[in-house]
Design a protein around this motif. Structure first.
Motif, mmCIF file in Angstrom:
data_model
loop_
_atom_site.group_PDB
_atom_site.id
_atom_site.type_symbol
_atom_site.label_atom_id
_atom_site.label_comp_id
_atom_site.label_asym_id
_atom_site.label_seq_id
_atom_site.Cartn_x
_atom_site.Cartn_y
_atom_site.Cartn_z
ATOM 1 N N THR A 133 -11.165 -0.634 -5.736
ATOM 2 C CA THR A 133 -12.434 -1.347 -5.722
ATOM 3 C C THR A 133 -12.424 -2.490 -6.728
ATOM 4 O OG1 THR A 133 -13.546 0.697 -5.137
ATOM 5 C CG2 THR A 133 -14.927 -1.065 -5.994
ATOM 6 N N GLY A 134 -12.888 -3.658 -6.294
ATOM 7 C CA GLY A 134 -13.014 -4.801 -7.186
ATOM 8 C C GLY A 134 -11.854 -5.773 -7.159
ATOM 9 N N VAL A 135 -10.734 -5.403 -6.560
ATOM 10 C CA VAL A 135 -9.580 -6.310 -6.482
ATOM 11 C C VAL A 135 -9.883 -7.430 -5.495
ATOM 12 C CG1 VAL A 135 -7.180 -6.496 -5.690
ATOM 13 C CG2 VAL A 135 -7.869 -4.598 -7.149
ATOM 14 N N LEU A 136 -9.599 -8.655 -5.900
ATOM 15 C CA LEU A 136 -9.730 -9.815 -5.013
ATOM 16 C C LEU A 136 -8.338 -10.261 -4.568
ATOM 17 C CD1 LEU A 136 -12.335 -11.889 -7.065
ATOM 18 C CD2 LEU A 136 -12.766 -10.278 -5.191
ATOM 19 N N ALA A 137 -8.262 -10.884 -3.422
ATOM 20 C CA ALA A 137 -6.970 -11.333 -2.892
ATOM 21 C C ALA A 137 -6.314 -12.389 -3.770
ATOM 22 C CB ALA A 137 -7.143 -11.863 -1.466
ATOM 23 N N THR A 138 -7.075 -13.034 -4.630
ATOM 24 C CA THR A 138 -6.540 -14.094 -5.495
ATOM 25 C C THR A 138 -6.228 -13.611 -6.911
ATOM 26 O OG1 THR A 138 -8.800 -14.724 -6.040
ATOM 27 C CG2 THR A 138 -7.734 -15.913 -4.229
ATOM 28 N N THR A 141 -3.289 -7.692 -1.715
ATOM 29 C CA THR A 141 -3.022 -8.032 -0.321
ATOM 30 C C THR A 141 -4.297 -8.443 0.401
ATOM 31 O OG1 THR A 141 -3.206 -5.693 0.263
ATOM 32 C CG2 THR A 141 -0.996 -6.553 -0.127
ATOM 33 N N ALA A 142 -5.444 -7.975 -0.069
ATOM 34 C CA ALA A 142 -6.756 -8.293 0.500
ATOM 35 C C ALA A 142 -7.797 -7.839 -0.515
ATOM 36 C CB ALA A 142 -6.955 -7.577 1.829
ATOM 37 N N ALA A 143 -9.046 -8.133 -0.241
ATOM 38 C CA ALA A 143 -10.105 -7.653 -1.125
ATOM 39 C C ALA A 143 -10.111 -6.129 -1.114
ATOM 40 C CB ALA A 143 -11.450 -8.194 -0.672
ATOM 41 N N GLY A 144 -10.030 -5.534 -2.294
ATOM 42 C CA GLY A 144 -10.065 -4.077 -2.405
ATOM 43 C C GLY A 144 -8.752 -3.376 -2.152
ATOM 44 N N GLN A 145 -7.647 -4.126 -2.013
ATOM 45 C CA GLN A 145 -6.338 -3.509 -1.750
ATOM 46 C C GLN A 145 -5.225 -4.241 -2.461
ATOM 47 O OE1 GLN A 145 -5.363 -3.163 2.395
ATOM 48 N NE2 GLN A 145 -6.390 -1.192 2.537
ATOM 49 N N PHE A 146 -4.186 -3.479 -2.827
ATOM 50 C CA PHE A 146 -2.982 -4.091 -3.366
ATOM 51 C C PHE A 146 -1.773 -3.284 -2.934
ATOM 52 C CE2 PHE A 146 -4.118 -1.099 -6.741
ATOM 53 C CZ PHE A 146 -2.906 -0.579 -7.156
#
Length: 79
Positions: free
Chosen positions: A18-23, A48-53
């Motif tokens: 939660t909270g991860v941005l693609a940038t 890799t995308a919003a909410g994922q890595f």
């Protein structure tokens, strides 16, 4: 029982966070290093995308029972 014979660097895709941005530029640090199998290490986290890595890890040459989790703290360093 599952045996993993590949060794070295591998990528684990689709990790929810939660909270991860693609940038984001991400840093990861294990929070409980004694809880995952010996020989494993987390090197990078790449959004890799919003909410994922995806995580780049190293693993030993032969791992029995390849079900494991590595608890980490994830930090964004560019916000």
């Amino acid at each position: 029982m599952l045996a993993a014979v590949s060794s070295g660097i591998r990528t684990v895709p689709g990790i929810a966070c939660t909270g991860v941005l693609a940038t984001d530029v991400l840093e990861v640090y294990p929070t409980a290093p004694g809880t995952f199998p010996a020989g494993y290490a987390v090197h990078h986290a790449l959004p890799t995308a919003a909410g994922q890595f995806k995580a780049v890890i190293s693993q030993p040459g032969l791992a029995l029972g390849a079900s494991y989790s590595i608890p980490v703290a994830v930090y964004s360093v560019n916000r």
